[in-house]
Enzyme design. Structure first.
Site, PDB file in Angstrom:
ATOM      1  N   SER A 231       0.983  -1.168  -0.087  1.00 42.91           N
ATOM      2  CA  SER A 231      -0.069   0.029   0.125  1.00 42.91           C
ATOM      3  C   SER A 231       0.845   1.276  -0.029  1.00 42.91           C
ATOM      4  O   SER A 231       0.490   2.389  -0.496  1.00 42.91           O
ATOM      5  CB  SER A 231      -0.838   0.104   1.259  1.00 42.91           C
ATOM      6  OG  SER A 231      -1.761  -1.003   1.179  1.00 42.91           O
TER       7      SER A 231
ATOM      8  N   HIS B 175      -2.692   3.044   7.119  1.00 42.55           N
ATOM      9  CA  HIS B 175      -1.765   1.687   7.215  1.00 42.55           C
ATOM     10  C   HIS B 175      -0.606   1.935   6.189  1.00 42.55           C
ATOM     11  O   HIS B 175       0.336   1.615   6.360  1.00 42.55           O
ATOM     12  CB  HIS B 175      -2.704   0.670   6.693  1.00 42.55           C
ATOM     13  CG  HIS B 175      -3.448   0.844   5.480  1.00 42.55           C
ATOM     14  ND1 HIS B 175      -4.482   1.706   5.176  1.00 42.55           N
ATOM     15  CD2 HIS B 175      -2.933   0.405   4.004  1.00 42.55           C
ATOM     16  CE1 HIS B 175      -4.805   1.457   3.944  1.00 42.55           C
ATOM     17  NE2 HIS B 175      -3.978   0.751   3.091  1.00 42.55           N
TER      18      HIS B 175
ATOM     19  N   GLY C 104      -6.002   5.904  10.222  1.00 44.72           N
ATOM     20  CA  GLY C 104      -6.083   4.499   9.927  1.00 44.72           C
ATOM     21  C   GLY C 104      -7.282   3.874  10.131  1.00 44.72           C
ATOM     22  O   GLY C 104      -7.589   2.874   9.447  1.00 44.72           O
ATOM     23  N   SER C 105      -8.219   4.408  10.831  1.00 46.27           N
ATOM     24  CA  SER C 105      -9.627   4.063  10.824  1.00 46.27           C
ATOM     25  C   SER C 105      -9.979   4.770   9.441  1.00 46.27           C
ATOM     26  O   SER C 105     -10.235   6.230   9.603  1.00 46.27           O
ATOM     27  CB  SER C 105     -10.520   4.520  12.167  1.00 46.27           C
ATOM     28  OG  SER C 105     -11.668   4.345  12.011  1.00 46.27           O
TER      29      SER C 105
ATOM     30  N   GLY D 282     -10.173   2.136  -1.356  1.00 47.90           N
ATOM     31  CA  GLY D 282     -11.114   1.373  -0.436  1.00 47.90           C
ATOM     32  C   GLY D 282     -11.881   2.113   0.357  1.00 47.90           C
ATOM     33  O   GLY D 282     -12.964   1.951   0.362  1.00 47.90           O
TER      34      GLY D 282
ATOM     35  N   HIS E 285      -2.018  -7.787   0.990  1.00 48.12           N
ATOM     36  CA  HIS E 285      -2.247  -6.638   1.926  1.00 48.12           C
ATOM     37  C   HIS E 285      -1.831  -6.821   3.269  1.00 48.12           C
ATOM     38  O   HIS E 285      -2.015  -7.898   3.841  1.00 48.12           O
ATOM     39  CB  HIS E 285      -3.743  -6.206   1.899  1.00 48.12           C
ATOM     40  CG  HIS E 285      -4.151  -5.054   2.651  1.00 48.12           C
ATOM     41  ND1 HIS E 285      -4.368  -3.973   2.045  1.00 48.12           N
ATOM     42  CD2 HIS E 285      -4.521  -4.971   4.027  1.00 48.12           C
ATOM     43  CE1 HIS E 285      -4.691  -3.019   3.166  1.00 48.12           C
ATOM     44  NE2 HIS E 285      -4.773  -3.776   3.990  1.00 48.12           N
TER      45      HIS E 285
ATOM     46  N   SER F 126     -32.051  24.544  18.503  1.00 45.08           N
ATOM     47  CA  SER F 126     -32.469  23.732  19.485  1.00 45.08           C
ATOM     48  C   SER F 126     -31.176  23.450  20.605  1.00 45.08           C
ATOM     49  O   SER F 126     -31.377  23.510  21.609  1.00 45.08           O
ATOM     50  CB  SER F 126     -32.847  22.140  19.012  1.00 45.08           C
ATOM     51  OG  SER F 126     -33.725  22.423  18.235  1.00 45.08           O
TER      52      SER F 126
ATOM     53  N   GLU G  97     -22.947  14.514  11.053  1.00 48.33           N
ATOM     54  CA  GLU G  97     -22.303  14.711  12.271  1.00 48.33           C
ATOM     55  C   GLU G  97     -20.758  14.022  12.246  1.00 48.33           C
ATOM     56  O   GLU G  97     -19.971  14.415  13.152  1.00 48.33           O
ATOM     57  CB  GLU G  97     -23.079  14.100  13.551  1.00 48.33           C
ATOM     58  CG  GLU G  97     -24.406  14.688  13.754  1.00 48.33           C
ATOM     59  CD  GLU G  97     -25.538  14.416  12.955  1.00 48.33           C
ATOM     60  OE1 GLU G  97     -26.555  14.983  12.965  1.00 48.33           O
ATOM     61  OE2 GLU G  97     -25.357  13.557  11.816  1.00 48.33           O
TER      62      GLU G  97
ATOM     63  N   ASP H 193     -40.863  13.667  21.246  1.00 44.33           N
ATOM     64  CA  ASP H 193     -40.182  13.421  20.052  1.00 44.33           C
ATOM     65  C   ASP H 193     -39.956  11.893  20.076  1.00 44.33           C
ATOM     66  O   ASP H 193     -39.696  11.404  18.873  1.00 44.33           O
ATOM     67  CB  ASP H 193     -38.837  14.195  20.072  1.00 44.33           C
ATOM     68  CG  ASP H 193     -39.144  15.716  19.413  1.00 44.33           C
ATOM     69  OD1 ASP H 193     -40.097  15.927  19.208  1.00 44.33           O
ATOM     70  OD2 ASP H 193     -38.485  16.500  19.918  1.00 44.33           O
TER      71      ASP H 193
END
Length: 637
Positions: A51, A88, A134-135, A167, A272, A361, A382, A440
């Protein structure tokens, strides 16, 4: 090793072609970095050389021709930013810093060792890393925050480069960030996708369908450019085009081969995340060395850093005036949040508030109305809002507050978790907590938020119960060196504290006490007032209870809780508008778990709530004053 010598001033319109020698020098350093990637992963017996190899030419051009930075001060506020979203592939990044002179070859051989700063994915333990990655799918959001800061807050020259893998482009967070970047016309942002075709376990969904990649980024408002990622001249021209593109971010879509330059591995599956092994490593290194024309150090003329960022005198925050409320007045803590932000903004211009289309709000709108240029609307995205906040806070440029319905932060938990690993100082404020929001219904009710934020390393979790304590919580959060979460409530609550009341992190308040107290009751937010109602009801029967406002759920005030427990025969009732797992009850029980003779009776929301009036729901789910009275009586009997 590449030398850093005389620096050249760079014009954004400079399209001068690279010379043959420049191309060869850049190709040489790309191949040297490939060799480093092989050798360090062989030494570690793990890692991602393939990679890394696919991105070698891209990284060579960025570090040795394009980016403005210095090895003496990698995090210079004025220098260009580089975010390796495909974390990575960090061997290629470490190799670049080695060729730049910041790391040694011996340093590289410590990759992934327990006593090394060169971890398996980048973290800010390294002084040239802004954020942990990495995440996958998170780098572009952080980069967009950096770019927003540069363009709109600092009005500076620095540019932001984000290198992603193909990816991770399947992640929705990438497209949230892309939407944000195009909406705000972040022309100082370059998103680079290393399209090497192969994922971890199989080929990616699009493989080398470059036209579809182009259409997608083009549809999101990017200047999308498809190039051969191993053609140095083509990548160079695309980067020059990006510099003169106005009002649009650029997406540089690079068609590459995984394991490029490794003869028997290039573009092959099942390579990989593993070293090549001695045989393939030697063969690949020999092949790469044969292509290198200048084995020794290469002199690169690099562009100068333009020092035009804001001078930050201090990020210390304090309220411009104390809380001002009348005794007995009812004010929602969510409203006090907006008031506190304005008071902090009055004393320091480096406070930035973000919201995800809930500002009317959460009351972040109060800050937006007073300081519109210090407010960032992130719309209903978010995950990206959190990423943008982390980017805005990088290099200590701003103090940031993100607000949303507390329930909606659950979808951004991975970003928050990675923010903690990134050593961010981002603050989160979640309103509409618990079933007390009423009609709600459960989709809007935050009942997991305390548990979620308590698990974040180094975090502080505030749960103020009135407007005075909310203002002080926000002031404390603004000065805390780490992640904070403040839980605010929708219903109005009565002012409990005087304006001069002192609050501190980890400091609980005893609201009611006497020498005859038989049970300690701990509640926060809406349930603290239910505890006070229970106090009044029990007093009619001459039963005295001690009422505690924890103020912070993490860290919990163990000393005050223990003192109260000892004073009330070890009997404690906790009551919370939250699920039993991970909330106030577990925080109290955990703090006192090593003490003998202490019993904690926990009242919490069990089961999935439904729509209804606030008081109806508090009673239906067993957390109103009637259930507190019942629990107290059971304990003393």
């Amino acid at each position: 090793m590449a030398g850093r010598h005389k620096k050249k001033k760079m014009s954004s319109g400079d399209f001068k072609s690279l010379s043959e020698q420049q191309v060869q020098d850049l190709q040489d350093v790309a191949n040297k970095m490939r060799i480093h990637s092989i050798e360090m992963t062989e030494a570690a017996n793990s890692g991602h050389p393939t990679s890394s190899a696919s991105a070698a030419e891209i990284v060579a051009l960025l570090f040795f021709n394009e980016m403005r930075y210095t090895t003496s001060f990698p995090k210079d506020p004025s220098s260009d930013r580089f975010v390796l979203s495909k974390g990575h592939a960090c061997p290629i990044l470490y190799a670049a810093w080695c060729e730049a002179g910041l790391l040694s070859v011996e340093d590289l051989k410590t990759l992934r060792k327990v006593d090394s700063i060169l971890e398996g994915h980048p973290t800010p333990r390294q002084n040239y890393i802004d954020v942990a990655t990495g995440s996958l799918g998170q780098g572009l959001g952080v980069s967009a925050g950096m770019a927003y800061c540069g363009k709109y807050i600092e009005k500076a020259s620095y540019r932001v480069y984000c290198l992603m893998g193909d990816g991770e482009v399947a992640e929705g967070s990438v497209w949230e960030a892309a939407s944000f970047a195009s909406y705000y016309k972040l022309d100082n942002l370059v998103a680079i996708v290393d399209v090497n075709r192969l994922g971890q376990s199989q080929p990616t969904a699009l493989q080398h369908d470059m036209e579809t990649y182009r259409k997608r980024f083009d549809g999101f408002g990017f200047n999308a450019i498809v190039v051969d990622g191993h053609d140095i001249r083509a990548v160079y021209r695309a980067l020059q085009t990006a510099k003169v593109t106005k009002d649009r971010p650029t997406a540089l879509l690079c068609q590459t081969l995984k394991g490029k330059g490794f003869p028997d591995v290039e573009d092959k599956e099942n390579w990989h995340g593993k070293p090549l092994g001695p045989k393939e490593a030697k063969k690949s290194i020999d092949c790469l060395k044969a292509q290198i024309k200048t084995p020794g150090p290469i002199k690169f003329d690099l562009p100068e850093v333009v020092h035009d960022t804001l001078k930050i005198e201090s990020l210390e925050m304090h309220l411009s005036e104390p809380p001002k409320y009348k005794e007995g007045e009812k004010v929602a803590t969510r409203k006090a949040y907006g008031t506190a932000l304005v008071k902090l903004g009055n004393t320091n211009a480096h406070l930035i508030a973000l919201d995800g289309d809930t500002k009317n709000s959460t009351f972040a709108i109060t800050y937006r109305d007073k300081f519109p240029d210090r407010f960032v609307e992130c719309f209903i995205a978010e995950q990206n809002m959190v990423g943008v906040a982390i980017g805005l806070a990088c290099r200590d440029r701003n103090v940031v507050f993100c607000s949303a319905f507390a329930a909606f932060f659950t979808r951004a938990f991975d970003q928050i978790r990675m923010g903690a690993i990134s050593q961010t100082k981002a603050n989160f404020v979640g309103s509409h907590a618990g079933c007390s929001i009423g009609e709600d219904g459960p989709s809007q009710m935050a009942l997991e938020d305390l548990a979620m934020f308590r698990t974040v390393p180094g975090s502080v979790v505030f749960y103020p119960s009135d407007a005075v304590s909310t203002e002080r919580a926000i002031e404390l959060a603004a000065n805390y060196q780490g992640v904070t979460f403040t839980r605010t409530s929708r219903p109005e609550t009565t002012i409990l504290y005087k304006s001069e009341e002192h609050f501190e992190i980890g400091g609980a308040k005893v609201i009611r006490q006497s020498d005859q107290d038989q049970v300690t009751v701990v509640g926060a937010g809406i349930t603290l007032f239910e505890a006070l109602k229970a106090y009044d009801e029990l007093a009619k029967e001459n039963i005295k209870i001690r009422v505690v406002d924890p103020f912070t759920i993490k860290p919990i005030d163990k000393k005050t809780l223990l003192d109260c427990a000892k004073a009330t025969g070890g009997k404690i009732v906790t009551v919370e508008d939250h699920y039993p797992e991970g909330g106030i009850g577990e925080a109290v029980a955990g703090a006192l778990s090593e003490e003998t003779g202490v019993r904690v009776h926990r009242l919490a929301v069990t089961g999935i709530p439904r729509s209804g009036l606030c008081n109806e729901l508090l009673e239906l789910y067993g957390i109103n004053y009637k259930y507190i009275v019942k629990a107290v009586k059971e304990l003393i009997q």
